[in-house]
Design an enzyme around this catalytic site. Structure first.
Site, PDB file in Angstrom:
ATOM      1  N   ASN A   1       0.686  -1.186  -0.058  1.00 13.76           N
ATOM      2  CA  ASN A   1      -0.054  -0.032   0.049  1.00 13.76           C
ATOM      3  C   ASN A   1       0.909   1.156  -0.144  1.00 13.76           C
ATOM      4  O   ASN A   1       0.587   2.155  -0.936  1.00 13.76           O
ATOM      5  CB  ASN A   1      -0.944  -0.350   1.225  1.00 13.76           C
ATOM      6  CG  ASN A   1      -1.888   1.216   1.146  1.00 13.76           C
ATOM      7  OD1 ASN A   1      -2.759   1.215   0.365  1.00 13.76           O
ATOM      8  ND2 ASN A   1      -1.756   2.032   2.254  1.00 13.76           N
TER       9      ASN A   1
ATOM     10  N   THR B   1       4.972   9.623   8.817  1.00 13.60           N
ATOM     11  CA  THR B   1       4.412   9.487  10.284  1.00 13.60           C
ATOM     12  C   THR B   1       5.683   9.351  10.989  1.00 13.60           C
ATOM     13  O   THR B   1       6.725   9.236  10.673  1.00 13.60           O
ATOM     14  CB  THR B   1       3.962   7.767  10.236  1.00 13.60           C
ATOM     15  OG1 THR B   1       3.892   7.425  11.658  1.00 13.60           O
ATOM     16  CG2 THR B   1       4.978   6.963   9.561  1.00 13.60           C
TER      17      THR B   1
ATOM     18  N   TYR C   1       5.064  -0.903   9.434  1.00 17.57           N
ATOM     19  CA  TYR C   1       4.483   0.574   8.960  1.00 17.57           C
ATOM     20  C   TYR C   1       5.591   1.735   8.866  1.00 17.57           C
ATOM     21  O   TYR C   1       5.504   2.348   7.865  1.00 17.57           O
ATOM     22  CB  TYR C   1       3.541   0.754   9.999  1.00 17.57           C
ATOM     23  CG  TYR C   1       2.733   2.115   9.681  1.00 17.57           C
ATOM     24  CD1 TYR C   1       2.020   2.488   8.766  1.00 17.57           C
ATOM     25  CD2 TYR C   1       3.063   3.335  10.821  1.00 17.57           C
ATOM     26  CE1 TYR C   1       1.582   3.765   8.545  1.00 17.57           C
ATOM     27  CE2 TYR C   1       2.154   4.373  10.514  1.00 17.57           C
ATOM     28  CZ  TYR C   1       1.584   4.747   9.580  1.00 17.57           C
ATOM     29  OH  TYR C   1       1.075   5.971   9.452  1.00 17.57           O
TER      30      TYR C   1
ATOM     31  N   LYS D   1       7.028   3.527   5.253  1.00 19.97           N
ATOM     32  CA  LYS D   1       6.840   5.271   5.195  1.00 19.97           C
ATOM     33  C   LYS D   1       8.298   5.725   4.984  1.00 19.97           C
ATOM     34  O   LYS D   1       8.749   6.851   4.139  1.00 19.97           O
ATOM     35  CB  LYS D   1       6.235   5.688   6.323  1.00 19.97           C
ATOM     36  CG  LYS D   1       4.477   5.510   6.474  1.00 19.97           C
ATOM     37  CD  LYS D   1       4.003   6.266   5.497  1.00 19.97           C
ATOM     38  CE  LYS D   1       2.441   6.141   5.711  1.00 19.97           C
ATOM     39  NZ  LYS D   1       1.339   7.098   5.061  1.00 19.97           N
TER      40      LYS D   1
ATOM     41  N   PHE E   1       2.282  12.923  14.072  1.00 20.14           N
ATOM     42  CA  PHE E   1       2.288  12.053  15.424  1.00 20.14           C
ATOM     43  C   PHE E   1       0.848  11.454  15.418  1.00 20.14           C
ATOM     44  O   PHE E   1       0.327  10.888  14.500  1.00 20.14           O
ATOM     45  CB  PHE E   1       2.774  12.961  16.340  1.00 20.14           C
ATOM     46  CG  PHE E   1       4.255  13.209  16.386  1.00 20.14           C
ATOM     47  CD1 PHE E   1       4.992  12.785  17.290  1.00 20.14           C
ATOM     48  CD2 PHE E   1       4.733  14.010  15.487  1.00 20.14           C
ATOM     49  CE1 PHE E   1       6.384  12.600  17.331  1.00 20.14           C
ATOM     50  CE2 PHE E   1       6.207  14.010  15.370  1.00 20.14           C
ATOM     51  CZ  PHE E   1       7.020  13.275  16.207  1.00 20.14           C
TER      52      PHE E   1
ATOM     53  N   PHE F   1      -2.825  -1.363  26.305  1.00 17.51           N
ATOM     54  CA  PHE F   1      -1.707  -2.167  25.856  1.00 17.51           C
ATOM     55  C   PHE F   1      -0.470  -2.047  26.642  1.00 17.51           C
ATOM     56  O   PHE F   1       0.280  -1.214  26.126  1.00 17.51           O
ATOM     57  CB  PHE F   1      -1.553  -2.188  24.348  1.00 17.51           C
ATOM     58  CG  PHE F   1      -2.834  -3.027  23.724  1.00 17.51           C
ATOM     59  CD1 PHE F   1      -3.252  -4.049  23.615  1.00 17.51           C
ATOM     60  CD2 PHE F   1      -3.613  -1.942  23.211  1.00 17.51           C
ATOM     61  CE1 PHE F   1      -4.058  -4.619  22.882  1.00 17.51           C
ATOM     62  CE2 PHE F   1      -4.787  -2.569  22.610  1.00 17.51           C
ATOM     63  CZ  PHE F   1      -5.205  -3.857  22.480  1.00 17.51           C
TER      64      PHE F   1
ATOM     65  N   GLY G   1       6.152  -3.448  18.564  1.00 19.32           N
ATOM     66  CA  GLY G   1       6.330  -2.445  17.709  1.00 19.32           C
ATOM     67  C   GLY G   1       5.981  -1.131  18.181  1.00 19.32           C
ATOM     68  O   GLY G   1       5.873  -0.210  17.396  1.00 19.32           O
TER      69      GLY G   1
END
Length: 210
Positions: free
Chosen positions: A12, A37, A61, A65, A89, A128, A204
């Site tokens: 993507n 990001t 991810y 980027k 952010f 989490f 991550g």
């Protein structure tokens, strides 16, 4: 999600962006504002991250980027092409006029999940990890409103008209708030306690990104 579906993110972000850039180059469309990001930085080495901070992403991810940013910089150096990378952010909020809101399936963003947990029949919020090196053990993030991000995109296009080439900017509010800070604020606003359960850390996730 990128930790378990890395192929989807590289396809993507990297392949998708390159298809777009190819079409732009073929049609003399020279200016691109790219949604990047803060995940490109990985684990921060300073309390606040500036644009020159080392870039060592810890998840697919962020790596995807960063690959796009590096590719765009090379394209800008080789062709008559300009790119402005905006490193978000944590995007948060919705249009105050109510025209556009958040609706993801599954919903992964903290604030809507906190509010959903307060609705009748809503599932209990999951936090989490509570053993990070932060003031309350939960992850600290820098939240920036979506309307500010939208304004930054328009400013980015204006900037490229005056400053061609490759540029990158961090977009945040400059202050960090933990998961439990957000939970407590939502509790105050709603006038009732947000019930939550602590779940294992997600792979991550850096402890702090401001």
């Amino acid at each position: 999600e990128s930790m378990t579906k890395p192929d989807m993110y590289f396809r993507n972000n990297v392949v998708g962006t390159m298809n777009l850039v190819d079409a732009m180059l073929q049609n003399s469309c020279q200016n691109l504002v790219f949604s990047s990001t803060a995940a490109i930085f990985g684990n921060p080495r300073a309390a606040k991250i500036n644009e020159e901070h080392p870039k060592k992403p810890i998840n697919p991810y962020g790596r995807s980027k960063l690959m796009v940013e590096q590719t765009l910089e090379s394209i800008c150096n080789a062709y008559d092409f300009n790119a402005c990378c905006l490193r978000y952010f944590n995007a948060a909020g919705a249009d105050p006029l109510g025209g556009i809101g958040e609706s993801h399936d599954p919903e992964t963003h903290l604030i809507p999940n906190v509010l959903r947990s307060l609705l009748r029949g809503g599932s209990k919020l999951k936090v989490f990890g509570d053993d990070y090196d932060t003031h309350d053990g939960t992850c600290v993030r820098d939240y920036v409103h979506v309307n500010d991000l939208a304004q930054a995109h328009l400013l980015g296009l204006d900037f490229l008209e005056k400053e061609p080439g490759f540029k990158a900017f961090n977009l945040g509010n400059g202050s960090g708030y933990s998961v439990l800070d957000i939970v407590n604020v939502c509790s105050d606003v709603a006038g009732c306690e947000v019930e939550y359960e602590v779940a294992p850390r997600r792979k991550g996730d850096p402890a702090t990104l401001v």
